[in-house]
Design an enzyme around this catalytic site. Structure first.
Site, PDB file in Angstrom:
ATOM      1  N   ARG A 209      38.590  32.243 -49.292  1.00  0.00           N
ATOM      2  CA  ARG A 209      39.585  31.986 -48.867  1.00  0.00           C
ATOM      3  C   ARG A 209      39.541  30.521 -48.239  1.00  0.00           C
ATOM      4  O   ARG A 209      40.273  29.580 -48.186  1.00  0.00           O
ATOM      5  CB  ARG A 209      40.118  32.767 -47.728  1.00  0.00           C
ATOM      6  CG  ARG A 209      41.342  32.254 -46.723  1.00  0.00           C
ATOM      7  CD  ARG A 209      42.392  33.612 -46.301  1.00  0.00           C
ATOM      8  NE  ARG A 209      41.373  34.800 -45.566  1.00  0.00           N
ATOM      9  CZ  ARG A 209      40.738  34.517 -44.474  1.00  0.00           C
ATOM     10  NH1 ARG A 209      41.084  33.392 -43.814  1.00  0.00           N
ATOM     11  NH2 ARG A 209      39.938  35.638 -44.013  1.00  0.00           N
TER      12      ARG A 209
ATOM     13  N   LYS B 252      55.168  24.192 -62.296  1.00  0.00           N
ATOM     14  CA  LYS B 252      55.895  23.443 -63.250  1.00  0.00           C
ATOM     15  C   LYS B 252      55.059  22.558 -64.261  1.00  0.00           C
ATOM     16  O   LYS B 252      54.362  23.082 -64.938  1.00  0.00           O
ATOM     17  CB  LYS B 252      56.903  22.485 -62.413  1.00  0.00           C
ATOM     18  CG  LYS B 252      57.588  23.253 -61.399  1.00  0.00           C
ATOM     19  CD  LYS B 252      58.661  24.714 -61.894  1.00  0.00           C
ATOM     20  CE  LYS B 252      58.990  25.207 -60.638  1.00  0.00           C
ATOM     21  NZ  LYS B 252      59.751  24.718 -59.495  1.00  0.00           N
TER      22      LYS B 252
END
Ligand SMILES: *Cc1c(COP(=O)(O)O)cnc(C)c1O
Length: 379
Positions: free
Chosen positions: A51, A200
């Protein structure tokens, strides 16, 4: 990495792993959540727990930072998580200026979540620096820019807005998802933060969610972002980082090809009698074409919108007549997509009801134009 190298070269070199143990040329996927600790308490590799940091994430963050010509990158599990991280760097009582045509979820995040935490926000017309200047308050600490904007492809002058932000003691952040650093580098134009939905163009294949921030040198901001990344934990998995890193290798090739096709399609649609309006900054008739030309290098991106038909129903019927444009939301993948935008944004949206948003993919442009020709003939 050398300042002399061009974008395509940097994209390849910055995504090669430095894996001395195996010599692997494609990065290994490091699924391990935890890393060896020495008896003196140190970590030889620099990695502690996934993490906090992970080899795949580090490779991705370094690469995006290099491509944006920035100082440090911070990867998140989605574009929205990266936007939320910027907002979380602020204090309650701070004021944010958002574009009045911002990516819809950004306004919802401000309205539904941040206001409850005491952050103020207001909307301004980002295409008009005077309107931005007027929106500045004594407690304004962030101006959020998105250019070209979604879905009407409005252009904002990044240098002018960064100047307004800095004279107010505020930060200027730019959502650079649509142009990508292939065409636009906000940090070079004066912005402090650039943000990507790597879902994207970076990912490029509609198969991975991700977000990334890149900042100019600013220790205090870096510390805050690192803390939010670790403590909020909205980090991407190693495989997601691997996919986005892989996408970077072909980013330039894809964006340039898709951009050229979009320019050709925009001109063709603009000349078609059944199309009411084309929104594309590459058209000389676009209201801020000259500013777009100055701050976008090599093209105007692969997104455009058209207004067609008398109402939502006619526009939506047309999407069904197109064979080579998949009707779906999102953008930046290899496949061309089309979407009726107002119905996805909701009733409060100011998007015209006959507006269709197009993400141009990697198909042959003549095929794409023929498809529009046959679909418009049926209208
Ligand atoms: C998709 C998108 C986002 C949100 O990114 P997610 O990865 O979907 O969370 C933000 N800004 C723009 C301009 C986008 O296109």
């Amino acid at each position: 990495m050398s300042d002399q190298l061009q974008f395509e070269t940097l994209a390849i070199r910055s995504t090669l792993p430095k894996d001395r143990q195996t010599g692997s040329v494609s990065p290994a996927i490091h699924l391990s959540t935890t890393f060896d600790r020495e008896t003196d308490g140190s970590y030889k590799s620099g990695f502690v727990y996934s993490r906090n940091d992970n080899p795949n994430r580090q490779l991705l963050e370094n690469s995006v930072a290099i491509l944006e010509n920035g100082w440090k990158g911070f990867a998140f599990s989605s574009g929205m998580a990266s936007i939320a991280a910027v907002f979380q760097c602020l204090q309650s009582g701070d004021h944010i200026i958002l574009p009045d045509d911002a990516y819809y979820s950004v306004v919802l995040l401000a309205k539904d979540v941040l206001e409850r935490w005491g952050l103020e926000f207001s909307l301004a017309n980002m295409s008009d620096p005077t309107s931005v200047r007027q929106a500045v308050r004594s407690n304004t600490t962030l101006i959020w820019v998105e250019t070209p904007s979604n879905p009407q492809l409005r252009i904002s002058d990044i240098s002018a807005i960064a100047e307004i932000a800095h004279s107010a003691g505020a930060l200027c952040a730019v959502d650079n998802t649509w142009p990508t650093p292939v065409l636009q580098k906000p940090l070079e134009l004066g912005a402090d933060i650039t943000m990507h939905s790597t879902t994207k163009y970076f990912g490029g294949h509609s198969d991975v969610l991700g977000g990334c921030l890149v900042i100019k040198e600013n220790e205090a901001l870096a510390e805050k972002l690192k803390a939010i990344q670790i403590l909020s934990g909205g980090v991407p998995s190693p495989f997601e980082c691997w996919l986005i890193t892989r996408g970077i290798k072909t980013l330039h090739l894809r964006v340039m090809h898709q951009t050229r096709s979009a320019q050709t399609l925009a001109l063709w649609l603009d000349n078609h009698p059944k199309i009411e309006a084309v929104h594309y900054p590459g058209l000389p008739t676009h209201h801020l074409h000259e500013i777009a030309k100055e701050q976008m290098k090599g093209g105007f991106g692969a997104m455009l919108s058209v207004q067609v038909g008398l109402n939502a129903k006619q526009a939506m019927t047309l999407t069904g007549q197109l064979n080579l444009f998949t009707t779906a939301t999102s953008l930046g993948g290899v496949e061309s997509l089309i979407e009726h935008r107002k119905s996805i944004e909701g009733v409060e949206s100011s998007t015209p009801e006959n507006l269709l948003r197009i993400s141009v993919g990697l198909e042959n442009i003549d095929d794409l134009i023929s498809d529009w020709e046959q679909a418009l003939r049926k209208m």
